[in-house]
Design an enzyme around this catalytic site. Structure first.
Site, PDB file in Angstrom:
ATOM      1  N   GLU A 192      24.651  31.705  -6.558  1.00 51.79           N
ATOM      2  CA  GLU A 192      24.946  30.277  -6.451  1.00 51.79           C
ATOM      3  C   GLU A 192      23.636  29.505  -6.501  1.00 51.79           C
ATOM      4  O   GLU A 192      22.648  29.883  -5.858  1.00 51.79           O
ATOM      5  CB  GLU A 192      25.676  29.959  -5.144  1.00 51.79           C
ATOM      6  CG  GLU A 192      25.999  28.470  -5.000  1.00 51.79           C
ATOM      7  CD  GLU A 192      26.780  28.125  -3.752  1.00 51.79           C
ATOM      8  OE1 GLU A 192      27.038  26.924  -3.536  1.00 51.79           O
ATOM      9  OE2 GLU A 192      27.127  29.049  -2.989  1.00 51.79           O
ATOM     10  N   ASN A 250      27.354  23.824  -7.823  1.00 51.77           N
ATOM     11  CA  ASN A 250      28.247  22.863  -7.193  1.00 51.77           C
ATOM     12  C   ASN A 250      28.069  21.486  -7.807  1.00 51.77           C
ATOM     13  O   ASN A 250      26.948  21.023  -7.991  1.00 51.77           O
ATOM     14  CB  ASN A 250      27.957  22.791  -5.683  1.00 51.77           C
ATOM     15  CG  ASN A 250      29.024  22.036  -4.928  1.00 51.77           C
ATOM     16  OD1 ASN A 250      29.047  20.809  -4.954  1.00 51.77           O
ATOM     17  ND2 ASN A 250      29.898  22.754  -4.267  1.00 51.77           N
ATOM     18  N   GLU A 282      31.494  24.617  -9.447  1.00 53.24           N
ATOM     19  CA  GLU A 282      32.201  24.572  -8.180  1.00 53.24           C
ATOM     20  C   GLU A 282      32.525  23.130  -7.812  1.00 53.24           C
ATOM     21  O   GLU A 282      31.631  22.276  -7.804  1.00 53.24           O
ATOM     22  CB  GLU A 282      31.363  25.209  -7.070  1.00 53.24           C
ATOM     23  CG  GLU A 282      31.099  26.694  -7.268  1.00 53.24           C
ATOM     24  CD  GLU A 282      30.384  27.312  -6.083  1.00 53.24           C
ATOM     25  OE1 GLU A 282      30.109  26.582  -5.115  1.00 53.24           O
ATOM     26  OE2 GLU A 282      30.091  28.517  -6.131  1.00 53.24           O
ATOM     27  N   ASP A 312      35.744  25.255  -4.197  1.00 51.72           N
ATOM     28  CA  ASP A 312      34.869  25.618  -3.083  1.00 51.72           C
ATOM     29  C   ASP A 312      35.512  25.241  -1.752  1.00 51.72           C
ATOM     30  O   ASP A 312      36.357  24.350  -1.676  1.00 51.72           O
ATOM     31  CB  ASP A 312      33.531  24.886  -3.247  1.00 51.72           C
ATOM     32  CG  ASP A 312      32.424  25.488  -2.406  1.00 51.72           C
ATOM     33  OD1 ASP A 312      32.639  26.569  -1.838  1.00 51.72           O
ATOM     34  OD2 ASP A 312      31.347  24.873  -2.322  1.00 51.72           O
ATOM     35  N   GLU A 369      32.179  33.426   1.237  1.00 52.47           N
ATOM     36  CA  GLU A 369      30.806  33.027   1.553  1.00 52.47           C
ATOM     37  C   GLU A 369      30.579  33.121   3.054  1.00 52.47           C
ATOM     38  O   GLU A 369      31.516  33.134   3.841  1.00 52.47           O
ATOM     39  CB  GLU A 369      30.526  31.610   1.049  1.00 52.47           C
ATOM     40  CG  GLU A 369      31.502  30.561   1.501  1.00 52.47           C
ATOM     41  CD  GLU A 369      31.221  29.193   0.884  1.00 52.47           C
ATOM     42  OE1 GLU A 369      30.150  29.022   0.284  1.00 52.47           O
ATOM     43  OE2 GLU A 369      32.084  28.313   1.009  1.00 52.47           O
TER      44      GLU A 369
END
Length: 420
Positions: A192, A250, A282, A312, A369
């Site tokens: 990520e 993200n 995301e 997410d 996560e």
């Protein structure tokens, strides 16, 4: 683990200021002594919420860390939950909740704390185990690089739009990469992308220092494009070095409402000769889009052009199933709050299992996560989760460090620890 934490954290905590709110004198003194032994520079104590508020209001510097007992024996004084509501107008930094209350009440208190805006970094069940406190602080330090507190403006007064625009122009915002690992094979399959500000005077700043201001000053699109450029370059460079991985980035729903995004990001991928399938976008479930149709158009076009789309923080919003049914997703990320609560909460276990089974039926990949221990990883693998991410594997790191770490992990025996 206590020895490891004590060795790992002192240098990073010497400028921290902590407040311990606990009505039991013995527990309060034990926690304060543990914090000081870890190198925390200043520790204040309060036996009730009103005294804690007085300390905060009288201290212009504020507190970087607050350890808050939720239930106070003296019903005439302010309890921990009341304190959190009253303290939300003040700077109280990161938060650790402490209590011996039932698990469902603890979970509700966590939601209330998050709603008040203080970043929650852990929970401690009574009686307090100092080793658990050490572990929480160690993980927090690894996840969020920090410079001297006294040398940095607070987020309340912080950077101007001109400061942030200049930082973008000078490309001071850089990506850090946190590995994503196949829970079945142990293979590194991606990372990520997490933004950091490489400030010329203050060093590496975490996203909490600048992301809210980037959004406020309408600069978040420029930051996202810059990170996308870095992601494309990293995937291309790693591929040439023999490391075949994908990246997740993200993106704000506000950014994704811009229907020109798919064309821009396709061009960036093409510029770096990267298959869009190597890039996962995301979108945070808890952020409500003002223009859902534009968001839906952008995500649909990104999917058509080969990009992945991940939902997410799944399970933390009020319309989870609706978003799951309406958005063109390829992946679901199980929120870290459920993962962290799984060892002590049967409800969290049931929720995780439900998310995994529902995702499988919909043909979606699941990512957990916030995995911090081998026990968490084993539980999620047994539950059928596909991918894991968290400090159990590695903290976020630079592009070069990630490439080296990934190469070493591929050569190491399965289960061996590889440090970045």
């Amino acid at each position: 683990m206590m020895d490891g934490a004590a060795v790992a954290t002192p240098g990073r905590l010497r400028n921290h200021r902590a407040l311990v709110l606990e009505d039991n004198e013995f527990q309060r003194e034990t926690i304060a002594a543990t914090l000081l032994s870890l190198g925390v520079g200043h520790v204040s104590q309060a036996s009730n919420g009103r005294d804690a508020l007085d300390l905060i209001e009288d201290d212009a510097r504020g507190y970087d860390l607050v350890l808050c007992d939720l239930h106070m024996a003296d019903s005439t004084k302010m309890d921990g939950i009341e304190f959190l509501r009253a303290a939300r107008k003040h700077r109280i930094g990161s938060l650790i909740l402490m209590s011996g209350i039932e698990e469902d009440l603890f979970a509700s208190a966590e939601m209330l704390a998050s709603g008040h805006g203080a970043p929650l970094i852990g929970r401690l069940h009574k009686p307090i185990d100092p080793r658990q406190l050490c572990a929480i602080l160690q993980c927090a330090c690894a996840a969020a690089p920090r410079t001297d507190a006294g040398a940095r403006p607070s987020i309340q007064s912080a950077w101007s739009r001109t400061d942030l625009r200049m930082a973008l122009k000078r490309e001071q915002f850089i990506p850090f990469f946190q590995p994503k690992v196949d829970l079945t094979t142990g293979q590194v399959i991606g990372a990520e992308v997490l933004a950091r500000w490489q400030h010329p005077d203050l060093g590496i700043l975490p996203p909490s220092e600048f992301i809210p201001l980037m959004e406020k000053h309408h600069l978040i699109d420029g930051l996202t494009d810059q990170l996308m450029q870095c992601a494309g370059a990293a995937v291309s460079a790693w591929s040439r070095a023999g490391l075949d991985v994908s990246l997740a980035l993200n993106a704000s729903p506000t950014t994704l409402q811009d229907v020109s995004i798919p064309n821009r990001w396709r061009s960036i991928a093409a510029e770096h000769h990267v298959d869009p399938g190597k890039l996962m976008i995301e979108v945070t479930e808890t952020a409500v889009a003002n223009d859902f149709h534009s968001l839906l158009e952008t995500l649909t076009r990104l999917r058509m052009h080969g990009f992945g789309v991940s939902l997410d923080d799944f399970g933390t919003g009020y319309s989870s199933l609706r978003q799951l049914s309406e958005l063109p997703l390829t992946e679901v990320k199980i929120d870290r709050a459920f993962v962290m609560r799984a060892p002590t909460s049967s409800r969290a276990v049931l929720i995780i299992d439900t998310i995994i089974q529902l995702s499988k039926k919909l043909g979606l990949t699941t990512v957990a996560e916030g995995i911090e221990t081998s026990e968490m990883a084993d539980f999620l693998r047994t539950a059928g989760c596909d991918i894991g991410q968290g400090l159990h594997y590695a903290a976020p790191m630079t592009a070069d460090a990630f490439c080296n770490w990934g190469a070493q992990r591929d050569r190491a025996p399965r289960g061996a620890t590889v440090l970045p």
